[in-house]
Motif scaffolding. Structure first.
Motif, PDB file in Angstrom:
ATOM      1  N   GLY A  82       0.756  -1.130  -0.054  1.00  0.00           N
ATOM      2  CA  GLY A  82       0.118   0.269   0.196  1.00  0.00           C
ATOM      3  C   GLY A  82       0.860   1.199  -0.151  1.00  0.00           C
ATOM      4  O   GLY A  82       0.504   2.197  -0.217  1.00  0.00           O
ATOM      5  N   ASP A  83       2.187   1.243   0.510  1.00  0.00           N
ATOM      6  CA  ASP A  83       2.869   2.451   0.407  1.00  0.00           C
ATOM      7  C   ASP A  83       3.964   2.574  -0.598  1.00  0.00           C
ATOM      8  O   ASP A  83       4.305   1.583  -1.321  1.00  0.00           O
ATOM      9  N   GLN A 174      -4.292  -6.690   0.616  1.00  0.00           N
ATOM     10  CA  GLN A 174      -3.950  -5.496   1.101  1.00  0.00           C
ATOM     11  C   GLN A 174      -5.215  -4.642   1.651  1.00  0.00           C
ATOM     12  O   GLN A 174      -6.142  -4.279   1.273  1.00  0.00           O
ATOM     13  N   THR A 177      -4.309   1.225   4.491  1.00  0.00           N
ATOM     14  CA  THR A 177      -3.180   1.801   5.296  1.00  0.00           C
ATOM     15  C   THR A 177      -3.597   2.646   6.282  1.00  0.00           C
ATOM     16  O   THR A 177      -4.820   3.046   6.642  1.00  0.00           O
ATOM     17  N   GLU A 180      -4.853   5.998   5.096  1.00  0.00           N
ATOM     18  CA  GLU A 180      -6.234   5.741   4.599  1.00  0.00           C
ATOM     19  C   GLU A 180      -7.367   5.529   5.806  1.00  0.00           C
ATOM     20  O   GLU A 180      -8.409   6.200   5.745  1.00  0.00           O
TER      21      GLU A 180
END
Length: 581
Positions: A82-83, A174, A177, A180
Motif C-alpha cells: 500500500g505504500d 491489502q 493503510t 487511509e
C-alpha cells in the motif's frame, strides 16, 4: 672365302641397323611447326548431363537456435503493497515452470501473483472499480476455483475471492493503510459534526414563533386536500347514491309489474279468441242429416273488446313505466355528474389553499435568519456526505498494481531472472516463455520473399536427428529473443517444431524450409543447361551424336538444388549440354 649367303645376310643386317638408327634420330628431330602442333591443347569436347525424371523440392536453408517460444519480458505495473516506499525484492523469480495463481516473486514481503489475461495491470483495483481488467481478474479467480462473479465490478463477492486467494498462499490481502484509515475517520467525523449543526439550526427554526401559524395553516390545508381527494376518489369509483338506487329500484319494479299485467291481458285475449262454442244437441228425428247424427254449429262471436282494452292499457302502463325508469336513470346520472363536479372544485380549492400556505411559509422562512442558517447547515451535510461516500467507494481491500502480473498464456516458463533478492525492483524483473519450443534464425532478404507462414520445414540437430516444423512468422512478426535485431540485409524467421521429445533449449540447429515442390516426378536438367535467347525463350542443346547437337525449346518450372523443371520435346535419358562446344 665367304659364301654369297653370308655376305647377303650381312648386307641386310647393316641396312636394318642403319635404318633403325636413322629412324631414332628422325624421331628426336622435329620442325618448329611440328613442335607447336604437338604442344597445342586438344580440341574442346562437350560436357553433358542426362535428363532425369524425379520429384523436385525447393528449400531455403538457414541456421537457427532452438529456444522456448514467445519470450516476454515481465515488469511490474506499479508498487507492491500500500505504500510507495522503496520497492525491494525479498524473493526473486525462480527459473522453471510457473502456473496460474502462483507467486512469481515477493517485493517487501508482499506477493506478486501470475494470472492469465491479455489486459495488462495498470492501476490499483479498489472496491467499486469497474472495467475489463476487473472482469479478467474475476475469470482468473473462477478458473482457480474461487466463487467470483463475472460482472466486471470489484464488489464484495470478488473481494472475498481475492482474500481467499491471498490466504491460501499464506498472505493477507491489502488492507487500508494507516493514512487511509485516518482519512476515513476524519471524513466520518465531519459528517457527524455537520449533521449536529443542521439539527441545532433546524430546531431553532422550528421553535421560531414567526412561522408557527403558517405551519399550522399549511398542515390544515394539506389535511383538507387529502380529505377532498379521498371524497373525489370514492365518488369516482362508486355507483349512484342510496336514494338514486332506491328510485331506480322502484322504477324497475314498476316496469316488471307493467310487463306482467300486459302479459296477463294478452294471454286472456288470446284464450278468448281461440276457444270454440256449440249449440245444444237437437232431436235426431228432426235432424236433416242422414243417419240421425247431430252436427254442432258455431254460435255468435265472443265479445273481446274489454280484453283488447285491457291489453292496450297494459301496454300504455308499460311504456309509462319505461319512461319513468329512464327519467330516474337520467336524474341519477345528472346528480352524479353534479356531485363529481362539486368534489373536483373542492379538490382544486384545497390545492390552492395548500400552495398559498406553502408560499406564505416559504416566504416567511426565507426572510428568517434561522432559515438561512438551516440552508447553510444542510449544504454542509450534503458536501460532507458526498466526500465520505466518494472515499468509501474505494475504501477497503484493494489490489496494488504491482501485485498482479497478467500473462497471455499460462502455464509458462521463467527463462531469465533480471532481479536479485535484496535489490531494488526497477524495470524488467524476468523473462517468461511458453512451454513450447521454437526455432529462431534469419535469412537473406531475397530468400525471405519466398517464405510464407505455414510452410513445412525440417529441423536437423547436430546428431542428425530431424523434426518436422512449420514456419510461424517472417520479419517483424518473428522477433528474436531479447529483442535482438537480425543481421543487416536479413530478416528474422520463427519456426515451431511439431514434436518436443529429445529437444532442449539453447541448441544450434539447421533448418530446411520447403518453399516449393512438384507433386509428381518431372523432367529436370541442370540450371546451366538452360539458355535464354534474345527473344526471351528458353532452350537447351541436346547431343544426338558425338559432339553434334540440336537446340530444343523448353518451358521452365521449379528450380531447386541447381536443377530446374523443364517441359518440351525432351525425354528421360537425353543428354543436354552443360558447357563446351
Amino acid at each position: 672365302m665367304r659364301s654369297p649367303r653370308r655376305l647377303l645376310a650381312g648386307v641386310v643386317a647393316g641396312v636394318v641397323v642403319i635404318a633403325g638408327a636413322g629412324w631414332a634420330v628422325g624421331a628426336r628431330l622435329r620442325s618448329p611447326a611440328d613442335e607447336a602442333a604437338r604442344r597445342a591443347a586438344p580440341a574442346a569436347s562437350l560436357v553433358t548431363a542426362a535428363v532425369e525424371r524425379r520429384k523436385l523440392v525447393s528449400t531455403v536453408v538457414l541456421s537457427g537456435m532452438l529456444e522456448y517460444g514467445s519470450p516476454l519480458p515481465v515488469t511490474l505495473a506499479g508498487v507492491v503493497g500500500g505504500d510507495a516506499e522503496l520497492q525491494r525484492a525479498t524473493r526473486a523469480p525462480r527459473k522453471g515452470r510457473i502456473g496460474e495463481g502462483a507467486v512469481l516473486m515477493e517485493v517487501n514481503g508482499r506477493p506478486v501473483f501470475a494470472l492469465r489475461g491479455a489486459v495488462p495491470m495498470h492501476r490499483t483495483i479498489a472496491p467499486g472499480g469497474k472495467g475489463a481488467d476487473v472482469r479478467q481478474l474475476q475469470r482468473a479467480l473462477r478458473r482457480l476455483g474461487y466463487r467470483a462473479p463475472a460482472s466486471g465490478v470489484f464488489d464484495r463477492a470478488t473481494i472475498a475471492a481475492v482474500t481467499g486467494m491471498y490466504a491460501e498462499k499464506g498472505y493477507e490481502a491489502q488492507q487500508p493503510t494507516l493514512t487511509e484509515r485516518q482519512t476515513y475517520e476524519t471524513l466520518r467525523k465531519a459528517v457527524r459534526t455537520a449533521r449536529e449543526s443542521l439539527a441545532t439550526e433546524q430546531q431553532a427554526l422550528d421553535r421560531g414563533r414567526d412561522v408557527l401559524p403558517l405551519k399550522v395553516r399549511l398542515d390544515n390545508a394539506e389535511k383538507d386536500l387529502k380529505a377532498a381527494r379521498a371524497a373525489l376518489a370514492e365518488a369516482e369509483s362508486g355507483g349512484p347514491t342510496p336514494a338514486d338506487e332506491a328510485d331506480l329500484a322502484a322504477a324497475d319494479a314498476a316496469v316488471r309489474a307493467a310487463r306482467e299485467r300486459l302479459l296477463e291481458a294478452e294471454q286472456a285475449l288470446h284464450q278468448a279468441i281461440s276457444q270454440p262454442t256449440t249449440d245444444p244437441p237437437t232431436d235426431p228425428a228432426t235432424s236433416p242429416t242422414a243417419g240421425g247424427t247431430a252436427t254442432p254449429r258455431p254460435t255468435a262471436s265472443v265479445d273481446t273488446s274489454l280484453l283488447e282494452l285491457k291489453v292496450a292499457n297494459a301496454r300504455a302502463d308499460l311504456a309509462a313505466a319505461h319512461q319513468a325508469r329512464d327519467l330516474a336513470l337520467r336524474k341519477a346520472e345528472e346528480a352524479g355528474e353534479s356531485r363529481l363536479a362539486e368534489l373536483r372544485r373542492a379538490v382544486r380549492t384545497a390545492k390552492e389553499a395548500v400552495v398559498t400556505a406553502e408560499q406564505a411559509l416559504r416566504q416567511a422562512r426565507q426572510l428568517s435568519p434561522a432559515r438561512m442558517k438551516v440552508a447553510g447547515a444542510r449544504a454542509d451535510v450534503a458536501a460532507a456526505e458526498e466526500m465520505l461516500a466518494e472515499y468509501a467507494r474505494t475504501y477497503g481491500v484493494s489490489i496494488p498494481p504491482g501485485e498482479l502480473v497478467f500473462l497471455p498464456k499460462l502455464p509458462a516458463r521463467v527463462q531469465k531472472v533480471a532481479v536479485k533478492p535484496g535489490r531494488p525492483v526497477e524495470g524488467e524483473v524476468a523473462t517468461v516463455t511458453s512451454s513450447a519450443f521454437a526455432v529462431t534464425g534469419s535469412v537473406e532478404a531475397a530468400e525471405a520473399e519466398l517464405l510464407r507462414p505455414g510452410m513445412k520445414a525440417t529441423v536437423e540437430l547436430d546428431s542428425g536427428r530431424t523434426y518436422q516444423a512449420r514456419l510461424s512468422a517472417v520479419g517483424e512478426q518473428a522477433g528474436r529473443p531479447g529483442g535482438e535485431e537480425p543481421p543487416e540485409g536479413s530478416q528474422a524467421v520463427l519456426l515451431s517444431p511439431t514434436g518436443r521429445a529429445g529437444l532442449r533449449a539453447g541448441v544450434a540447429v539447421t533448418v530446411r524450409v520447403t518453399v516449393g515442390a512438384t507433386e509428381d516426378p518431372v523432367l529436370v536438367v541442370p540450371v546451366a543447361a538452360v539458355i535464354t535467347s534474345a527473344d526471351g525463350r528458353a532452350r537447351v542443346r541436346v547431343e544426338y551424336a558425338t559432339d553434334r547437337t540440336r537446340d530444343v525449346e523448353v518451358r521452365t518450372g521449379l528450380t531447386a538444388d541447381g536443377n530446374v523443371e523443364v517441359g518440351g520435346a525432351l525425354k528421360e535419358g537425353d543428354r543436354v549440354v552443360v558447357s563446351g562446344g
